[in-house]
Write an enzyme that holds these catalytic residues in place. Sequence first.
Site, PDB file in Angstrom:
ATOM      1  N   HIS A  57       1.031  -4.653   9.079  1.00 50.17           N
ATOM      2  CA  HIS A  57      -0.386  -4.326   9.551  1.00 50.17           C
ATOM      3  C   HIS A  57      -0.847  -4.788  11.371  1.00 50.17           C
ATOM      4  O   HIS A  57       0.280  -5.745  11.434  1.00 50.17           O
ATOM      5  CB  HIS A  57      -1.065  -6.041   9.016  1.00 50.17           C
ATOM      6  CG  HIS A  57      -2.342  -5.937   8.851  1.00 50.17           C
ATOM      7  ND1 HIS A  57      -3.068  -5.020   8.725  1.00 50.17           N
ATOM      8  CD2 HIS A  57      -3.060  -6.376   9.373  1.00 50.17           C
ATOM      9  CE1 HIS A  57      -4.779  -4.716   8.850  1.00 50.17           C
ATOM     10  NE2 HIS A  57      -4.612  -6.324   9.481  1.00 50.17           N
ATOM     11  N   GLU A  70       2.275  -2.756   4.172  1.00 52.50           N
ATOM     12  CA  GLU A  70       0.852  -3.862   4.336  1.00 52.50           C
ATOM     13  C   GLU A  70      -0.177  -3.512   3.128  1.00 52.50           C
ATOM     14  O   GLU A  70      -0.309  -2.477   2.145  1.00 52.50           O
ATOM     15  CB  GLU A  70       0.288  -2.942   5.370  1.00 52.50           C
ATOM     16  CG  GLU A  70      -0.432  -1.734   6.124  1.00 52.50           C
ATOM     17  CD  GLU A  70      -1.372  -2.193   7.230  1.00 52.50           C
ATOM     18  OE1 GLU A  70      -2.645  -2.489   7.296  1.00 52.50           O
ATOM     19  OE2 GLU A  70      -1.261  -1.491   7.859  1.00 52.50           O
ATOM     20  N   SER A 104      -7.758  -3.155  12.415  1.00 52.02           N
ATOM     21  CA  SER A 104      -7.601  -3.636  10.788  1.00 52.02           C
ATOM     22  C   SER A 104      -9.450  -4.078  10.691  1.00 52.02           C
ATOM     23  O   SER A 104      -9.558  -2.818  10.405  1.00 52.02           O
ATOM     24  CB  SER A 104      -7.138  -5.176  11.340  1.00 52.02           C
ATOM     25  OG  SER A 104      -7.622  -6.159  10.018  1.00 52.02           O
TER      26      SER A 104
END
Length: 302
Positions: A274, A244, A150
Amino acid sequence: MASWRDPEIAGVRALMAARRPDPGAPPPSHAERRAAMDAMGEAGALPTGCWHEPLTLGGVRCERVTPEGALGERRMLYLHGGAYTAGSPRSHRPLVARLAAAARTRAIAADYRLAPEHRFPAAVDDAEAVYRALLEEGVAPASIVVAGDSAGGGLTMALALRLKAQSLPQPAGFFVISPWVDLSQSGASYRTKADTDPMISKPGLDASARDYLGGLEASDPLASPILGDFEGVAPVLIQTGSEEALLSDSVTLADVLAHARVDVRLEVWPEMIHVFHAWGAALQAARRAIHVAGGWMDERFA
């Protein structure tokens, strides 16, 4: 309403829905979000024989994770996710441990400074400081893989650009999970996956980007690495989920890297969300992805 062929991801989604705050509830503060992420990580199980300990590298607090079977001087420098405003080595300890075990390497999880207290480019500076410290300890660049998820995936790619700009040796490779590499949130998947992403939303990341940038422009390649020149950087593995909002970031990053003639591999895992790797205890797909990533890292190490 989408239906899911994989019953395990359907179960994960149900669990996440049960934990979702009531409509109209105030969003958690940074302190509350950080505490909740750390608590989840510290509650997770580690692989048998794995241990962890605090250390400081380059003036940055870190955590060393050593799985059973780690080889030689191998190191995985891990940069955690959390939208640059949350997360820590504690929140990501089970994921880091599983990846380290799969790659047969020790891991160094950097506790880089968070926004809004420490704004861009503090996180990039900390990542560079830890990498330099590993080199100064005598660890060969070919024995290092930098990984992250991320925001930590975006930070990983920002570090690749910083190393190139500083004429520092590239590591053996970069592995990123669901990387956030465009802080303008301009990808099509913010629209096309809005109804299937149970974690990420454009308004949420818009707010985190403001916290991190502190008034600076998202167009800086160290903030939005998809705008950078990656020619000459080490090989990159990208793993992301098909469901996502950040899917476009991964696809665009792969395109940018390919145009720069970087050895890049993009994997889009069907039905996954995610950073689905964090659900390794519940998802066979997560365990398979970690196994694949571990094998890729294992091949990169000298």
